[in-house]
Structures are given as structure tokens and as C-alpha cells.
Design a protein around this motif. Structure first.
Motif, PDB file in Angstrom:
ATOM      1  N   GLY A  53       0.553  -1.066   0.071  1.00 24.92           N
ATOM      2  CA  GLY A  53       0.286   0.127   0.151  1.00 24.92           C
ATOM      3  C   GLY A  53       0.623   1.299   0.077  1.00 24.92           C
ATOM      4  O   GLY A  53       1.990   1.491   0.259  1.00 24.92           O
ATOM      5  N   LEU A  54       0.350   1.992  -0.210  1.00 29.14           N
ATOM      6  CA  LEU A  54       0.950   3.806  -0.475  1.00 29.14           C
ATOM      7  C   LEU A  54       0.763   4.280   1.123  1.00 29.14           C
ATOM      8  O   LEU A  54       0.000   3.939   2.038  1.00 29.14           O
ATOM      9  N   ASP A  55       1.757   5.503   1.148  1.00 30.81           N
ATOM     10  CA  ASP A  55       1.662   5.946   2.379  1.00 30.81           C
ATOM     11  C   ASP A  55       0.436   6.766   1.858  1.00 30.81           C
ATOM     12  O   ASP A  55       0.076   7.464   0.692  1.00 30.81           O
ATOM     13  N   VAL A  56       0.221   7.969   2.646  1.00 35.99           N
ATOM     14  CA  VAL A  56      -0.717   8.998   2.757  1.00 35.99           C
ATOM     15  C   VAL A  56      -0.222  10.112   1.358  1.00 35.99           C
ATOM     16  O   VAL A  56      -0.964  10.728   0.545  1.00 35.99           O
ATOM     17  N   PHE A  57       0.787  10.359   2.186  1.00 37.64           N
ATOM     18  CA  PHE A  57       1.364  11.321   0.652  1.00 37.64           C
ATOM     19  C   PHE A  57       1.007  11.266  -1.103  1.00 37.64           C
ATOM     20  O   PHE A  57       0.221  11.065  -1.741  1.00 37.64           O
ATOM     21  N   GLY A  58       1.545   9.287  -0.781  1.00 40.27           N
ATOM     22  CA  GLY A  58       1.581   8.937  -2.255  1.00 40.27           C
ATOM     23  C   GLY A  58       0.356   8.903  -2.482  1.00 40.27           C
ATOM     24  O   GLY A  58       0.161   8.356  -3.772  1.00 40.27           O
ATOM     25  N   PHE A  59      -1.172   8.460  -1.517  1.00 37.85           N
ATOM     26  CA  PHE A  59      -2.170   8.410  -1.719  1.00 37.85           C
ATOM     27  C   PHE A  59      -2.702   9.582  -2.397  1.00 37.85           C
ATOM     28  O   PHE A  59      -3.871   9.778  -3.632  1.00 37.85           O
ATOM     29  N   ASN A  60      -1.597  10.066  -1.469  1.00 35.51           N
ATOM     30  CA  ASN A  60      -2.839  12.264  -2.491  1.00 35.51           C
ATOM     31  C   ASN A  60      -2.318  12.301  -3.348  1.00 35.51           C
ATOM     32  O   ASN A  60      -3.435  13.133  -4.484  1.00 35.51           O
ATOM     33  N   MET A  61      -1.287  12.431  -3.620  1.00 35.89           N
ATOM     34  CA  MET A  61      -0.383  12.101  -5.333  1.00 35.89           C
ATOM     35  C   MET A  61      -1.366  11.465  -6.269  1.00 35.89           C
ATOM     36  O   MET A  61      -1.417  12.279  -7.587  1.00 35.89           O
ATOM     37  N   LEU A  62      -1.483  10.828  -5.564  1.00 35.69           N
ATOM     38  CA  LEU A  62      -2.241   9.788  -7.041  1.00 35.69           C
ATOM     39  C   LEU A  62      -3.910  10.272  -7.096  1.00 35.69           C
ATOM     40  O   LEU A  62      -3.947  10.240  -8.428  1.00 35.69           O
ATOM     41  N   LEU A  63      -4.688  10.169  -6.681  1.00 36.83           N
ATOM     42  CA  LEU A  63      -5.813  10.975  -5.888  1.00 36.83           C
ATOM     43  C   LEU A  63      -5.800  12.011  -6.547  1.00 36.83           C
ATOM     44  O   LEU A  63      -6.321  12.342  -7.868  1.00 36.83           O
ATOM     45  N   ASP A  64      -5.355  13.222  -6.988  1.00 31.69           N
ATOM     46  CA  ASP A  64      -4.963  14.067  -7.285  1.00 31.69           C
ATOM     47  C   ASP A  64      -4.784  14.693  -8.946  1.00 31.69           C
ATOM     48  O   ASP A  64      -5.172  15.364  -9.045  1.00 31.69           O
ATOM     49  N   CYS A  85      -5.246   3.277   6.577  1.00 34.50           N
ATOM     50  CA  CYS A  85      -4.695   4.934   6.131  1.00 34.50           C
ATOM     51  C   CYS A  85      -5.576   6.475   5.118  1.00 34.50           C
ATOM     52  O   CYS A  85      -6.386   6.375   5.130  1.00 34.50           O
ATOM     53  N   GLU A  86      -5.318   6.157   6.836  1.00 43.46           N
ATOM     54  CA  GLU A  86      -6.612   7.449   7.537  1.00 43.46           C
ATOM     55  C   GLU A  86      -6.322   9.177   6.313  1.00 43.46           C
ATOM     56  O   GLU A  86      -5.545   9.704   5.869  1.00 43.46           O
ATOM     57  N   PRO A  87      -7.157   9.535   5.176  1.00 47.36           N
ATOM     58  CA  PRO A  87      -7.196  10.565   4.933  1.00 47.36           C
ATOM     59  C   PRO A  87      -7.000  11.921   5.343  1.00 47.36           C
ATOM     60  O   PRO A  87      -7.838  12.088   6.524  1.00 47.36           O
ATOM     61  N   ASP A  88      -6.199  12.822   4.818  1.00 45.80           N
ATOM     62  CA  ASP A  88      -6.210  13.892   6.093  1.00 45.80           C
ATOM     63  C   ASP A  88      -6.328  14.655   4.934  1.00 45.80           C
ATOM     64  O   ASP A  88      -7.742  14.482   3.892  1.00 45.80           O
ATOM     65  N   GLY A 107     -10.900   4.245  -1.256  1.00 43.21           N
ATOM     66  CA  GLY A 107     -11.825   3.382  -0.823  1.00 43.21           C
ATOM     67  C   GLY A 107     -10.821   2.747  -0.082  1.00 43.21           C
ATOM     68  O   GLY A 107     -10.859   1.965   0.579  1.00 43.21           O
ATOM     69  N   ASP A 108     -10.224   2.223  -1.253  1.00 38.34           N
ATOM     70  CA  ASP A 108      -8.902   1.282  -1.149  1.00 38.34           C
ATOM     71  C   ASP A 108      -7.734   2.337   0.229  1.00 38.34           C
ATOM     72  O   ASP A 108      -7.387   1.483   1.386  1.00 38.34           O
ATOM     73  N   MET A 109      -7.722   3.519  -0.177  1.00 39.39           N
ATOM     74  CA  MET A 109      -7.240   4.468   1.706  1.00 39.39           C
ATOM     75  C   MET A 109      -7.332   3.996   2.648  1.00 39.39           C
ATOM     76  O   MET A 109      -6.772   3.214   3.675  1.00 39.39           O
ATOM     77  N   LYS A 110      -8.906   3.537   2.831  1.00 42.01           N
ATOM     78  CA  LYS A 110      -9.783   3.240   4.081  1.00 42.01           C
ATOM     79  C   LYS A 110      -9.690   2.545   4.665  1.00 42.01           C
ATOM     80  O   LYS A 110      -9.293   1.765   5.537  1.00 42.01           O
ATOM     81  N   ARG A 111      -9.565   1.112   3.526  1.00 37.50           N
ATOM     82  CA  ARG A 111      -9.265  -0.395   3.668  1.00 37.50           C
ATOM     83  C   ARG A 111      -8.648  -0.427   4.232  1.00 37.50           C
ATOM     84  O   ARG A 111      -7.726  -0.957   4.859  1.00 37.50           O
TER      85      ARG A 111
END
Length: 652
Positions: free
Chosen positions: A233-244, A267-270, A260-264
Motif C-alpha cells: 500500500g501507499l502512504d498518505v502522501f502517495g495516495f494524495n498524489m495519485l488521487l490528485d 491509511c487515514e485520509p487527511d 476506498g482502498d485508502m480507507k481499507r
């Protein structure tokens, strides 16, 4: 039972050297000098070989590393440096590289070790160190240097680790000098198979971010799916970069899936995650969905920042939800988040678009603790720009009453709007009072009001304002004089125009071509052709080149008095001096010839006009039509010159 190795204490190690003083760091004789008394003379012998731990791995010698680092910073001690490098190990060389601050100095030391020391070979750790240093460098040739070092690893059969690959991938598209493209990225990925390595979670993360930096969102998402299938899995920064990236590419379904994957993955969204989702929903017209994300963000304990609030307000504004927009804005202020100009611009545009500009007072009342004069000035300027002059003036008066000091930009905006609306009395009143708010009226403001007064021919007000300007400042500039001469001439007050011209000529602000054009037009249109022609000659004597407006003005003045020969003499002089006539000039002459009944000469002039490549306009065709019909009626067609403001169009 597993046998434990005996633990050696530091002092028991056979190669341990106590770190007491620089003079005794390296073994050697210490002698006292009779002449120097307390000073020490040290004969430094080459450092001892690096000690090893119980497993046989060499321990880095901190004293040696510090000494080499210091010597590299003072290159004139080259002999001392050579002695210290004799037993240097690759791991110690890596630590020296870490201590050096300059990438180029690090590279020079890296080359020095491999080229100058017998039997020295860099290992993967020292290569990783220099690659990491160069990958962060902004040097223009760092890409080539990184590539050459990888080639060198192949040449010396140095097998890199997965950390090597991570460093190389992490540099792709990073914006530094080492940033490279997709071709280089594919090359670094090929090293994984070449060196028999396996991807780690961090490798996948680096690869996802590298593709995103190259704006390859689809390939990044493909790597993310691979990563997820392997349980990473990614960290918060990686998830945010992909989502953006997915949100900006309007890949809504994929963005929801990643969220959804992030929450599963626990990895808490910020607040940045939620801001991305809110912006995406707002752009796609799902304002209610955006509001749900905003409420979820609050329930999770995330404190929205200015960007998050602005994004939510913008999403509501795009969907015309003014009531909810104002509610969110009130919560923004309650949470002590200061709105900026962008916040107010979004709200103001939403109120204007929805026809609810009357609610601006409510918005200002909510944010009264944060609204300063710069915000007032911005709102005044924006309202003026959007055509709401009365609302802008009311807001400006509110700013005037509640702030000790005014804002120049707001004053200038209101003044411009008053002048364009013909409210010259209010404009003059504002101009003479702005010094009460700590603003100095400048020539731009005065010139603006002078132009408005001139258009409405309020000559008495021009006289009064000019006296006020001369008494209290600022000093008139060239534009002031040009405007005033044109205004007085338009009103037929030739004496005042000439007096201002002479005042200008005697002062520091000398007349230019536009000044002479205004004066010549004033004199010629009021019947003093000889004086106008004299000023024309004076203009040339002073080294000012008459332009097409100068010649057209004089030609028209002579043409109106049936002095056709003089008009054509000026026309020929104009051509001889390289000043090309325009359509207006030809229209003036055509009208003059038609009026005198010289049809042949008029048609010949029209042919010359076409040869010059000029396009006839409606006035040209009207003159030609009268030539064909034989009608010679004189009807005045008034057309204003954009520079002098005077009529230079012909009679027909």
C-alpha cells in the motif's frame, strides 16, 4: 541452543585507538621541542588499517573520516590527504561523501578514490551514496553524470541493490537537474531483472510517483494495481498524489476506488485528501457529494485549512448553492480561518451570477473581523469591473467611513468609474479629499478628471481644478498639458490653449508631437490657418517629425477653406518625407476635390490610394458615389481622433 559470540568491549579490541587529541589520533612519536616549550611536534604516520567487528566487517574510523573531510575542504594539503587515503575502505568513502556539501566536490572525491588508490573499488553502498547526491543536484549535467555512473557500475561488475534502483526511479521527473523522462525510467526498471532483484513496497511507491511526475496517470494507476495485488500500500502522501492526478484527469471512478482502498488499508485520509475529493466533486457538478466529504472531514477531526474552505466554497458557487456557501463561509470565520481575496472573489461572483448581490453586506458582516482595507479595495475594483458602479461606490463609502487610511487602488477605481459615468462633480470632490485618508493625488488621477471635464466641456471646472493642482501639487506632466490644450481647443478657447502651450514650452516639460497636433488642430479649426502653419514649421525646426495626424489636420483645415493647392502641397510634402497617408487623409483630399468639382483628379487620387494598399471605408465610397451622381452638397461628418480628441474627418 544457539551459541552466542563473546562481546568485546571497545578497549579490549586490538586495533582500538583512543580519541583524545588530534595530535595523537594516529600512532606516531610525540616529541617536545626545547625552543617551543609547551608546543607539540607530531610526526603523523599513515593510519592503521580499519578495525573489524566480531563478524569480520570493517568498522568505520570516525577520526579518519573527519580528517579526510577537513583535508578535502583545504585542497593545498594534498600530501596529507594521500597518506590518509591509503587504507580507506568503500564504506568509509561513502561516509566522507555524506559529509561533503558540494555535489561536484563529492564526485571529484569519488573519482579520486577509484583512480588514485591501488586495489580500491567502490561497492554498491558508495555508488548509492554518490547517485543519491547527484540525483538531488540541480547541476545541468547531472542526468548525464548519473547515467555514466550506472555505466561504470556495469564496467566494474558492481551489482547494485534495490536501493540503487529506488534512488534512480525517485529522481525521475523530480524537477531537479537529474530529472529524466520515460526512456530513462524504463532503463532503470530494466536493472531489476539485470541484477536479479525484487520489487519492494518502497520501489512500487517510487515508481507510482515517478509516473505521476511524468503526467502518465494511467501507467501510475496500473503500477498501483500491481502493487495492491501484492499486498502493498501507499502512504498518505502517495495516495494524495495519485488521487490528485486522477481527479485532475477527471478519472472519477478510479479516484473513488483509490479513496476506498485508502480507507481499507487503514491509511487515514487527511485534509489534503478530502480537499482533492471535494474539488473533483465540485468540478463534476456533484456539490452535495462534495458537502458530504467536507462533513466527513470535520467528523474525522481534520481541521480544514484555507485551501480546503476555498475549495468547498468554490464547489458550492459553481453549482449555485448560495445559502450553503454563506453557511460554510460563516463556519470558516468561526474556526478563525482568515479568508483571502480568492475567497471573496468566489463569493462575489456567485452572488452576482445568482442575482443576490444584496447579500454582500451579510458576508461582510460575518467576516468583519478579517475585512481590511485591501479586501475592501479588491471588492470595489471587482464590482466596478463587473459593472456594478453604484454598489462599488456604496462599498467605497463604507471603507471611507470605517478606516483611517484609504487605499489608492480603490480610490483610483472609483474615480475612473465616476469619470466614465460623467459624474464629474463627485469625481472632483473625491480628488480634492483623498489626502484626508493619507493618499496623495497623482497626475494620473488629475488627468482622468481633466479628460472627463473636457468631454463635457466644463471649462470653468477645468480652470478651478488646474489652479488647485498648481497650488497643492502634483506638477502637471506632458499628458496633463496635452489634455488641457485639447480641452480648451475643443471649447474654442484658443488663448487659453496657447497660454498653456507657452507655459509648457518655458518649463521643464517640453511639447511633443501630440502637443503640437492639439495646438495646430485648435488654431486651424478656429480659423487661424497661418498661425497653425507657423506652429507646424516651428515643430519641424525643433526636430519633431510631423506624423500622419499632423498632416491630415492641416490638410483638412486648408481643404475646408478651399485652399486646395496648399492642401495638395502638404500632401506631396508628406509623401516626400516618408510619412504615409492613411485612409482618413485620402478621404479629406477626395472630399476637397469632389467639392471643387474636380472629378478626374479625385478618381486619380482614388487609384493612388488603392495602389498604396489602403482599404476604402464608408466615407470613401460616399464621396465616390457623389462624384458619380454629380451631387456636391456639403454635409459635416464628425469623427473624433483617438489621440487628440479633435475632429479630423472631411466635409461631404
Amino acid at each position: 541452543m544457539r551459541r552466542r559470540h563473546p562481546v568485546l568491549r571497545r578497549n579490549d579490541h586490538p586495533n582500538y585507538l583512543p580519541n583524545r587529541h588530534f595530535a595523537t589520533k594516529y600512532t606516531g612519536r610525540v616529541t617536545h621541542s626545547a625552543q617551543q616549550g609547551r608546543s607539540l611536534a607530531v610526526e603523523v604516520s599513515p593510519p592503521t588499517p580499519a578495525p573489524v567487528d566480531v563478524r569480520g566487517y570493517p568498522l568505520p574510523r570516525r577520526d579518519l573520516i573527519c580528517s579526510i573531510t577537513n583535508l578535502l575542504r583545504h585542497p593545498h594539503h594534498s600530501q596529507d590527504l594521500a597518506r590518509h587515503l591509503q587504507t580507506l575502505t568503500p564504506s568509509e568513502a561513502s561516509l566522507v561523501l555524506k559529509n561533503l556539501q558540494s555535489p561536484l566536490q563529492s564526485l571529484r572525491f569519488f573519482r579520486l578514490c577509484s583512480h588514485s588508490l591501488p586495489n580500491f573499488r567502490h561497492d554498491s553502498f558508495s555508488y548509492n551514496r554518490i547517485l543519491s547526491i547527484l540525483s538531488k543536484s540541480s547541476a545541468p549535467n547531472s542526468v548525464a553524470l548519473v547515467s555514466s555512473l550506472v555505466d561504470e557500475m556495469d564496467e566494474f561488475n558492481v551489482k547494485g541493490s534495490i536501493s540503487t534502483v529506488n534512488i534512480l526511479i525517485g529522481a525521475v521527473g523530480s524537477g531537479s537537474g537529474s530529472g529524466c523522462g520515460a526512456e530513462e525510467l524504463e532503463r532503470w526498471l530494466g536493472l531489476v531483472d539485470k541484477w536479479g532483484l525484487r520489487f519492494t513496497a518502497y520501489t512500487y511507491k517510487c515508481l507510482v510517483q515517478a509516473w505521476l511526475r511524468l503526467s502518465e496517470t494511467d501507467r501510475a494507476f496500473g503500477v498501483y494495481c500491481q502493487m495492491k495485488s501484492r499486498g502493498y500500500g501507499l502512504d498518505v502522501f502517495g495516495f494524495n498524489m495519485l488521487l490528485d492526478s486522477l481527479a485532475k484527469g477527471e478519472k472519477v471512478e478510479q479516484a473513488y476506488k483509490v479513496f476506498g482502498d485508502m480507507k481499507r488499508k487503514h491509511c487515514e485520509p487527511d485534509e489534503y485528501t478530502y480537499t482533492i475529493m471535494i474539488r473533483m466533486c465540485g468540478k463534476s457538478g456533484k456539490a452535495d457529494e462534495a458537502l458530504k466529504f467536507f462533513q466527513e472531514m470535520l467528523s474525522k477531526g481534520c481541521a480544514p485549512n484555507l485551501i480546503a474552505y476555498n475549495t468547498m466554497i468554490q464547489a458550492l458557487a459553481r453549482n449555485g448553492m448560495v445559502d450553503k456557501l454563506i453557511f460554510v463561509f460563516s463556519k470558516m470565520v468561526e474556526n478563525d480561518c482568515r479568508p483571502n481575496e480568492f475567497t471573496f472573489s468566489v463569493i462575489l461572483n456567485a452572488l452576482v451570477a445568482d442575482g443576490k448581490l444584496s447579500r454582500l453586506d451579510e458576508v461582510l458582516q460575518i467576516s468583519k473581523t478579517f475585512v481590511n482595507k485591501s479586501i475592501y479595495a479588491y471588492l470595489v475594483n471587482t464590482l466596478n469591473r463587473l459593472g456594478h458602479a453604484s454598489e462599488a461606490h456604496r462599498l467605497f463609502c463604507s471603507m471611507w467611513n470605517f478606516h483611517d487610511r484609504g487605499d489608492r487602488d480603490a480610490c483610483l477605481s472609483v474615480l475612473e468609474r465616476l469619470c466614465s459615468a460623467g459624474k464629474t462633480v463627485e469625481a472632483m470632490d473625491l480628488l480634492t479629499k483623498i489626502n484626508e485618508k493619507g493618499i496623495s493625488a497623482d497626475t494620473i488621477m488629475y488627468n482622468m478628471v481633466f479628460s472627463a471635464l473636457g468631454k463635457s466641456k466644463q471649462i470653468s471646472h477645468i480652470h478651478d481644478l488646474y489652479l488647485h493642482m498648481k497650488r497643492d501639487g502634483p506638477s502637471p506632466d506632458m499628458f496633463t498639458y496635452n489634455i488641457l490644450i485639447s480641452c480648451f481647443g475643443r471649447a474654442g478657447q484658443v488663448e487659453d490653449a496657447v497660454r498653456l502651450f507657452e507655459e509648457m514650452d518655458d518649463g521643464d516639460c517640453k511639447p511633443d508631437v501630440i502637443t503640437y497636433n492639439s495646438l495646430i488642430n485648435c488654431l486651424g479649426k478656429n480659423g487661424d490657418l497661418d498661425e497653425a502653419h507657423m506652429r507646424f514649421m516651428e515643430m519641424k525646426e525643433k526636430g519633431l517629425n510631423p506624423d500622419v495626424i499632423t498632416y491630415s489636420t492641416l490638410i483638412e483645415c486648408f481643404g475646408k477653406t478651399s485652399r486646395v493647392e496648399m492642401a495638395f502641397s502638404l500632401f506631396n510634402q508628406m509623401l516626400a518625407e516618408g510619412c504615409f497617408p492613411n485612409t482618413v487623409t485620402y478621404n479629406i483630399l477626395l472630399d476637397c476635390l469632389e467639392k471643387c468639382g474636380k472629378t478626374a483628379e479625385a478618381l486619380e487620387l482614388y487609384a493612388k490610394m488603392k495602389q498604396q494598399g489602403l482599404t476604402p471605408d464608408s466615407i470613401t465610397y460616399a464621396v465616390l458615389e457623389r462624384l458619380q451622381s454629380g451631387s456636391h452638397k456639403a454635409v459635416r461628418i464628425r469623427r473624433q481622433n483617438p489621440i487628440t480628441g479633435w475632429v479630423v474627418s472631411p466635409l461631404r
